[in-house]
Write a protein that holds these residues in place. Sequence first.
Motif, PDB file in Angstrom:
ATOM      1  N   ASN A  10       1.993   3.513   2.122  1.00  0.00           N
ATOM      2  CA  ASN A  10       3.116   3.679   3.033  1.00  0.00           C
ATOM      3  C   ASN A  10       3.372   2.486   3.938  1.00  0.00           C
ATOM      4  O   ASN A  10       4.173   2.560   4.856  1.00  0.00           O
ATOM      5  CB  ASN A  10       2.951   4.963   3.857  1.00  0.00           C
ATOM      6  N   GLY A  11       2.693   1.389   3.658  1.00  0.00           N
ATOM      7  CA  GLY A  11       3.054   0.126   4.317  1.00  0.00           C
ATOM      8  C   GLY A  11       2.604  -0.022   5.757  1.00  0.00           C
ATOM      9  O   GLY A  11       3.051  -0.926   6.443  1.00  0.00           O
ATOM     10  N   MET A  12       1.727   0.842   6.226  1.00  0.00           N
ATOM     11  CA  MET A  12       1.344   0.679   7.626  1.00  0.00           C
ATOM     12  C   MET A  12      -0.149   0.740   7.889  1.00  0.00           C
ATOM     13  O   MET A  12      -0.571   0.791   9.041  1.00  0.00           O
ATOM     14  CB  MET A  12       2.071   1.676   8.498  1.00  0.00           C
ATOM     15  N   GLY A  13      -0.936   0.708   6.861  1.00  0.00           N
ATOM     16  CA  GLY A  13      -2.373   0.709   7.096  1.00  0.00           C
ATOM     17  C   GLY A  13      -3.025  -0.346   6.227  1.00  0.00           C
ATOM     18  O   GLY A  13      -3.231  -1.491   6.625  1.00  0.00           O
ATOM     19  N   THR A  14      -3.288   0.072   4.994  1.00  0.00           N
ATOM     20  CA  THR A  14      -4.017  -0.781   4.066  1.00  0.00           C
ATOM     21  C   THR A  14      -3.353  -2.145   3.871  1.00  0.00           C
ATOM     22  O   THR A  14      -4.028  -3.172   3.887  1.00  0.00           O
ATOM     23  CB  THR A  14      -4.123  -0.068   2.698  1.00  0.00           C
ATOM     24  N   MET A  58      -9.939   4.568   5.606  1.00  0.00           N
ATOM     25  CA  MET A  58      -9.003   4.562   6.727  1.00  0.00           C
ATOM     26  C   MET A  58      -7.857   5.529   6.388  1.00  0.00           C
ATOM     27  O   MET A  58      -6.734   5.102   6.079  1.00  0.00           O
ATOM     28  CB  MET A  58      -8.486   3.137   6.942  1.00  0.00           C
ATOM     29  N   LYS A  64      -3.054  -8.012   4.372  1.00  0.00           N
ATOM     30  CA  LYS A  64      -2.300  -9.165   4.860  1.00  0.00           C
ATOM     31  C   LYS A  64      -3.148 -10.014   5.799  1.00  0.00           C
ATOM     32  O   LYS A  64      -3.220 -11.234   5.684  1.00  0.00           O
ATOM     33  CB  LYS A  64      -1.053  -8.637   5.582  1.00  0.00           C
ATOM     34  N   MET A  65      -3.823  -9.336   6.708  1.00  0.00           N
ATOM     35  CA  MET A  65      -4.613 -10.028   7.711  1.00  0.00           C
ATOM     36  C   MET A  65      -5.816 -10.750   7.106  1.00  0.00           C
ATOM     37  O   MET A  65      -6.073 -11.918   7.370  1.00  0.00           O
ATOM     38  CB  MET A  65      -5.114  -8.955   8.673  1.00  0.00           C
ATOM     39  N   LYS A  66      -6.564 -10.022   6.260  1.00  0.00           N
ATOM     40  CA  LYS A  66      -7.775 -10.599   5.688  1.00  0.00           C
ATOM     41  C   LYS A  66      -7.442 -11.746   4.718  1.00  0.00           C
ATOM     42  O   LYS A  66      -8.135 -12.755   4.697  1.00  0.00           O
ATOM     43  CB  LYS A  66      -8.572  -9.518   4.926  1.00  0.00           C
ATOM     44  N   SER A  97      -4.492  -2.270  -3.464  1.00  0.00           N
ATOM     45  CA  SER A  97      -5.808  -1.781  -3.870  1.00  0.00           C
ATOM     46  C   SER A  97      -5.741  -1.437  -5.356  1.00  0.00           C
ATOM     47  O   SER A  97      -4.684  -1.097  -5.886  1.00  0.00           O
ATOM     48  CB  SER A  97      -6.252  -0.596  -3.014  1.00  0.00           C
ATOM     49  N   LEU A 156      -1.485  -3.833   5.820  1.00  0.00           N
ATOM     50  CA  LEU A 156      -1.645  -4.697   6.995  1.00  0.00           C
ATOM     51  C   LEU A 156      -3.040  -5.308   7.027  1.00  0.00           C
ATOM     52  O   LEU A 156      -3.217  -6.468   7.395  1.00  0.00           O
ATOM     53  CB  LEU A 156      -1.408  -3.895   8.280  1.00  0.00           C
ATOM     54  N   VAL A 157      -4.019  -4.527   6.614  1.00  0.00           N
ATOM     55  CA  VAL A 157      -5.388  -5.040   6.559  1.00  0.00           C
ATOM     56  C   VAL A 157      -5.484  -6.148   5.507  1.00  0.00           C
ATOM     57  O   VAL A 157      -6.046  -7.216   5.765  1.00  0.00           O
ATOM     58  CB  VAL A 157      -6.395  -3.905   6.228  1.00  0.00           C
ATOM     59  N   MET A 177     -11.226   1.248   2.119  1.00  0.00           N
ATOM     60  CA  MET A 177     -11.168  -0.163   2.493  1.00  0.00           C
ATOM     61  C   MET A 177     -12.234  -0.992   1.795  1.00  0.00           C
ATOM     62  O   MET A 177     -12.009  -2.132   1.404  1.00  0.00           O
ATOM     63  CB  MET A 177     -11.406  -0.321   4.001  1.00  0.00           C
ATOM     64  N   ASN A 237     -12.598  -4.365  -2.830  1.00  0.00           N
ATOM     65  CA  ASN A 237     -13.093  -4.416  -1.461  1.00  0.00           C
ATOM     66  C   ASN A 237     -12.108  -5.261  -0.655  1.00  0.00           C
ATOM     67  O   ASN A 237     -12.003  -6.462  -0.849  1.00  0.00           O
ATOM     68  CB  ASN A 237     -14.486  -5.038  -1.448  1.00  0.00           C
ATOM     69  N   LEU A 238     -11.351  -4.598   0.234  1.00  0.00           N
ATOM     70  CA  LEU A 238     -10.292  -5.287   0.962  1.00  0.00           C
ATOM     71  C   LEU A 238     -10.835  -6.074   2.146  1.00  0.00           C
ATOM     72  O   LEU A 238     -10.125  -6.848   2.764  1.00  0.00           O
ATOM     73  CB  LEU A 238      -9.276  -4.273   1.506  1.00  0.00           C
ATOM     74  N   MET A 239     -12.096  -5.814   2.472  1.00  0.00           N
ATOM     75  CA  MET A 239     -12.650  -6.391   3.688  1.00  0.00           C
ATOM     76  C   MET A 239     -13.430  -7.673   3.431  1.00  0.00           C
ATOM     77  O   MET A 239     -13.625  -8.458   4.339  1.00  0.00           O
ATOM     78  CB  MET A 239     -13.607  -5.380   4.352  1.00  0.00           C
ATOM     79  N   CYS A 276       0.847  -1.194   0.000  1.00  0.00           N
ATOM     80  CA  CYS A 276       0.000   0.000   0.000  1.00  0.00           C
ATOM     81  C   CYS A 276       0.880   1.240   0.000  1.00  0.00           C
ATOM     82  O   CYS A 276       2.104   1.143  -0.015  1.00  0.00           O
ATOM     83  CB  CYS A 276      -0.964   0.016   1.182  1.00  0.00           C
TER      84      CYS A 276
END
Lengths: 102, 153
Positions: free
Chosen positions: A10-14, B66, A19-21, A57, A16-17, B60, A77-79, A8
Amino acid sequence: MVKVLAVCGNGMGTSLVIKMKVKQFLDEQGISASMESCSLGEAGGYMNQGMDIVLCSKNLVGNLNPPAKSHVIGLVNLMNAKEFGPQIMEVINQFYPDELKK
Amino acid sequence: MNLQEHVLSRKAARFQVEAKDWKEAVKAGTDILVEAGTVTEQYYHEILDGVEELGPYFIMAPGMAMPHGRPDGGVLENSYAIVTLKEPVNFGDPDNDPVDILITLAAVDAKTQNEEAIIQVVTLLDDEKAMADLRKATCIEDLEKIFNELEEM
């Protein structure tokens, strides 16, 4: 083992989401995957280590310059695994079918 | 400090905010963090610059954003802010516009970015009932209730 990179701005928000999902989704599918996340600026270095699938994204796809062997998937949709799941499974079915047999 | 503790203890949330465009919506979130002293005013411009360069990279899912920028863009402390909008705004992401829920994130670096907080952001955004309740929320007590119901799951 599929090597997956989430990228994403800057590598610290999107990322990580993502990666997790996506890790959660692949675990459910029984696909073993290593997951990394990073910023756009770091993506080149990570991709040079050999990434099978690169996720970001949809807006960012044009900013990536992946090596030929990496498959870039732009997510909308990342979620919602119902939306990103088929996009990822299509690539795995086509290029990494052995991962499905385990 | 995780998302819930942070937002509730600092009352880092605004509900039914009136924003005429996405920039005002983003500013509502960064204003909360500026008031809390966890980012400088530069952070708002950092996020705007990011959007100019990369497009709206922090959307998101439909209706949910976000906003966040780089640590060197004015972040003093890891922090979070929740904003809901009275009327949704467009970010220029046709797949996910319009947006009416914003969780603003500030992180001092990628390593200390609280993975627990990201999990909570994901859990919150992922829960349809929580999202519906958040859209109706008008005060911090409503938000507390939403977090408590999430925890019970």
